[in-house]
Design an enzyme around this catalytic site. Structure first.
Site, mmCIF file in Angstrom:
data_model
loop_
_atom_site.group_PDB
_atom_site.id
_atom_site.type_symbol
_atom_site.label_atom_id
_atom_site.label_comp_id
_atom_site.label_asym_id
_atom_site.label_seq_id
_atom_site.Cartn_x
_atom_site.Cartn_y
_atom_site.Cartn_z
ATOM 1 N N ASP A 92 0.868 -1.180 0.000
ATOM 2 C CA ASP A 92 0.000 0.000 0.000
ATOM 3 C C ASP A 92 0.906 1.232 0.000
ATOM 4 O O ASP A 92 1.938 1.245 0.681
ATOM 5 C CB ASP A 92 -0.849 0.055 1.268
ATOM 6 C CG ASP A 92 -2.008 -0.925 1.263
ATOM 7 O OD1 ASP A 92 -2.098 -1.745 0.332
ATOM 8 O OD2 ASP A 92 -2.815 -0.883 2.210
ATOM 9 N N HIS A 149 4.909 -7.477 -0.143
ATOM 10 C CA HIS A 149 4.581 -8.746 -0.792
ATOM 11 C C HIS A 149 5.255 -8.834 -2.159
ATOM 12 O O HIS A 149 5.787 -7.850 -2.672
ATOM 13 C CB HIS A 149 3.062 -8.880 -0.917
ATOM 14 C CG HIS A 149 2.355 -8.971 0.394
ATOM 15 N ND1 HIS A 149 1.640 -10.080 0.801
ATOM 16 C CD2 HIS A 149 2.259 -8.087 1.432
ATOM 17 C CE1 HIS A 149 1.135 -9.876 1.994
ATOM 18 N NE2 HIS A 149 1.493 -8.663 2.405
ATOM 19 N N SER A 251 8.596 3.202 5.249
ATOM 20 C CA SER A 251 9.616 3.741 4.378
ATOM 21 C C SER A 251 9.237 3.609 2.922
ATOM 22 O O SER A 251 8.110 3.904 2.541
ATOM 23 C CB SER A 251 10.954 3.060 4.667
ATOM 24 O OG SER A 251 11.998 3.707 4.001
#
Length: 296
Positions: A92, A149, A251
């Site tokens: 995200d 992911h 980050s």
């Protein structure tokens, strides 16, 4: 740029970045109920974190702040794009930049680029497959889901810890600190995938307590030199959409792909919001396709 912005940038040059990050890391690992619950509740309110999609919705459910920050989501909260000919977004966040790697340089922001070789730890041979290829940089804001992911099936070949600074990686700093992502401490992961080699660089930042991977746990060697770890074929294999790592305080992720192997989806540009599992781009060729062309 406003006076406040100038002072913010200046303060990062003067702050003892690693000492501050270690101190924040200890606080984030505190299991004292009053400390961790107060910290978590403040953070949820301050950044408007959506806890409805979290597997554990209450501050009291987490052992420490870092446990909350790397929280799992409910099943189905981030469906993975079903078309396996498409790469999927690994996190995200928001796209910082995406495009071609021209003359071994990656575009950071207006007036700033950085070296692909330096990003990947200073080894030209390691960087060679990606010269002329494609890159995407995705920034994870504080409220985002902070697990990372895989955009495609991958077999880990090498992990590299690169020591460096710990500047903030927010948009303001990205626009004003040259070669930011090649200066900050980072963990570079090189995978062999169906479309050839892929790099995923997990960039540390101010108050990022640590970076974790599913195969090595917390990666924090406290080393002032580059360290490389190699893996045997089949030792670490991760499927498309599966978790490969996480940030303990967020980050940026920088991905690179070989020339001609893929194409970013239409409309992918700076400041585009993205979510884990969404279509990221099209696979144009696979290693098997290239091998077949060579034998024809």
């Amino acid at each position: 740029m406003s006076l406040f912005d100038r002072l913010f940038i200046l303060s990062q040059h003067l702050t003892p970045q690693h000492a501050l990050s270690r101190a924040i890391g200890k606080l984030a690992d505190s299991r004292t109920p009053f400390i961790k619950n107060t910290f978590i509740k403040w953070f949820i309110k301050r950044y408007n974190v959506n806890m409805q999609e979290a597997l554990l919705p209450s501050a009291e459910d987490y052992t420490c702040f870092n446990d909350f920050f790397t929280r799992a989501l409910k099943d189905g909260a981030r469906p993975i794009h079903p078309d396996v000919s498409r790469l999927v977004t690994p996190v995200d966040g928001a796209v910082s930049q995406a495009g071609s790697i021209d003359y071994g340089k990656i575009f950071q922001a207006k007036g700033h680029s950085f070296s692909l070789v330096e990003l990947l730890g200073g080894d030209l041979q390691r960087a060679q497959p990606f010269i002329g290829g494609e890159f995407a940089t995705i920034y994870l804001s504080p409220k985002d889901y902070h697990r990372i992911h895989m955009p495609i099936d991958g077999e880990l070949r090498e992990m590299i810890f690169v020591p460096g600074k710990l500047y903030s990686v927010n948009p303001l700093t990205t626009e004003n600190v040259p070669a930011l992502f090649a200066r900050n401490e980072r963990v570079v992961c090189i995978f062999d995938t169906p479309l050839g080699p892929m790099s995923m660089t997990l960039v540390g930042a101010m108050i990022v307590a640590s970076v974790e991977t599913i195969w090595a746990g917390r990666v924090a060697p406290m080393s002032k030199t580059v360290r490389s770890y190699t893996y045997k074929p089949g030792e670490v294999t991760i499927k498309r959409g599966e978790e490969m790592g996480r940030f303990c305080l967020g980050s940026t992720v920088v991905m690179t792909f070989p020339k001609g192997a893929m194409r970013w989806r239409e409309g992918l540009k700076a400041e585009t919001p993205v979510r884990l599992g969404e279509d990221l781009g099209k696979i144009l060729q696979t290693v098997a396709t290239v091998d077949e062309q060579k034998t024809d």
